[in-house]
Design an enzyme around this catalytic site. Structure first.
Site, mmCIF file in Angstrom:
data_model
loop_
_atom_site.group_PDB
_atom_site.id
_atom_site.type_symbol
_atom_site.label_atom_id
_atom_site.label_comp_id
_atom_site.label_asym_id
_atom_site.label_seq_id
_atom_site.Cartn_x
_atom_site.Cartn_y
_atom_site.Cartn_z
ATOM 1 N N TYR A 244 0.758 -1.089 0.027
ATOM 2 C CA TYR A 244 0.216 -0.053 0.028
ATOM 3 C C TYR A 244 0.770 1.027 -0.010
ATOM 4 C CZ TYR A 244 1.006 0.881 5.071
ATOM 5 O OH TYR A 244 1.427 1.081 6.133
ATOM 6 N N LYS B 179 6.487 -2.051 2.056
ATOM 7 C CA LYS B 179 5.398 -1.425 2.405
ATOM 8 C C LYS B 179 4.212 -2.284 2.324
ATOM 9 C CE LYS B 179 3.205 2.975 3.367
ATOM 10 N NZ LYS B 179 3.838 3.456 4.717
ATOM 11 N N LEU C 210 11.673 1.013 7.029
ATOM 12 C CA LEU C 210 10.970 1.746 6.043
ATOM 13 C C LEU C 210 11.476 2.956 5.728
ATOM 14 C CD1 LEU C 210 8.403 0.938 3.980
ATOM 15 C CD2 LEU C 210 6.993 2.698 5.285
ATOM 16 N N GLU D 16 11.828 2.171 14.383
ATOM 17 C CA GLU D 16 11.007 3.221 13.793
ATOM 18 C C GLU D 16 9.749 3.113 14.484
ATOM 19 O OE1 GLU D 16 10.268 2.174 9.686
ATOM 20 O OE2 GLU D 16 10.321 0.114 10.266
#
Length: 287
Positions: free
Chosen positions: A33, A149, A207, A182
């Site tokens: 996505y 992702k 990411l 993260e």
């Protein structure tokens, strides 16, 4: 106004939009996505998100569902039909629909494409940024390819829920060495006790955030010192400032971590300045 969703070539009322029960995104989280911020009806950081989308699809060996031009038209049309001036547009591409079986379906199975868009209150986001938000740390239990992702976000969901139950806005993931990787849906930053900007390097399978990348260019432009190096939870708690970046949060100052006050307990000058610069650029360059 009722919302509208795009699903596999057709626009539907949001409440009637459906995918097949054996769509592999539903059965296996076998999909990817992207989310674009929308300013005045236009998408921010467009090229960066589109490039990352293609990389994610290639890494998972999912066919690119349509040309860049066609997909851009679908995104714009979904935004238009929902009359979104400021908010987000969400795109999901899965490996498609096939009899439930772990191996890939037959070659030629068309990917599923879903697009939705909704408005977000800019004034509420600004109010949060002026006040600053709280962070809760959580063990990082995600799979090893967080650089892709994917829609497989269960560990992120659990971390975000833990944060909300603790009254925090975001969760920061922590690896087995006590280092922050993260956020559950963001990239993590601090201004350390020596005044240096720090964020983890993307070689660690985190990411490569598009907002993160855009902010790094602004940091260079502002001639601020940046160190792409991991930081521990203890370092974060001793930091002068903490903040995180994401398409929906932009640059969001944090004023506490696990209940420990960061700095003087108010959004710091560097995070505040970077948020202003990012929003100015995003609005200017949106398409």
């Amino acid at each position: 106004m009722s919302r509208v969703a795009y699903v596999n070539g057709q626009y539907h009322p949001h409440g009637q939009a459906m995918v097949h029960v054996e769509d592999r995104g539903f059965q296996f989280a076998d999909g990817v996505y992207e989310v674009w911020s929308i300013f005045d009806g236009r998408m921010a950081d467009f090229d960066g998100h589109m490039t990352r989308l293609h990389r994610s699809l290639n890494e998972l060996r999912i066919d690119i569902p349509m040309s860049r031009e066609a997909l851009t038209r679908v995104l714009h049309e979904t935004i238009r039909r929902n009359r979104v001036r400021n908010g987000i547009v969400y795109l999901q591409v899965t490996r498609g629909t096939a009899r439930r079986d772990h191996p890939f379906p037959a070659e030629g199975t068309p990917p599923s494409v879903i697009v939705t868009s909704r408005s977000i209150s800019a004034s509420e986001a600004e109010a949060q940024a002026k006040k600053g938000v709280a962070i809760l740390t959580q063990p990082d239990i995600r799979w090893g390819r967080c650089d892709i992702k994917t829609v497989g976000l269960l560990a992120n969901v659990l971390a975000k829920q833990a944060a909300r139950e603790a009254g925090a806005y975001e969760a920061w993931m922590v690896d087995e060495m006590g280092l922050v990787t993260e956020g559950s849906s963001t990239n993590a930053w601090i201004v350390d006790e020596h005044g240096k900007l720090r964020t983890r390097d993307t070689q660690a399978n985190i990411l490569k955030g598009i907002t993160r990348t855009a902010l790094m260019a602004l940091i260079q432009q502002e001639k601020l010192e940046l160190d792409e190096r991991p930081f521990s939870v203890d370092e974060a708690k001793r930091a002068r400032e903490a903040f995180f970046t994401a398409a929906g949060a932009f640059v969001m100052p944090a004023v506490s971590i696990d209940g420990t006050t960061i700095g003087d307990g108010t959004p710091g000058p560097i995070a505040t300045r970077l948020r202003t610069l990012y929003l100015e650029q995003a609005r200017r360059d949106a398409i």
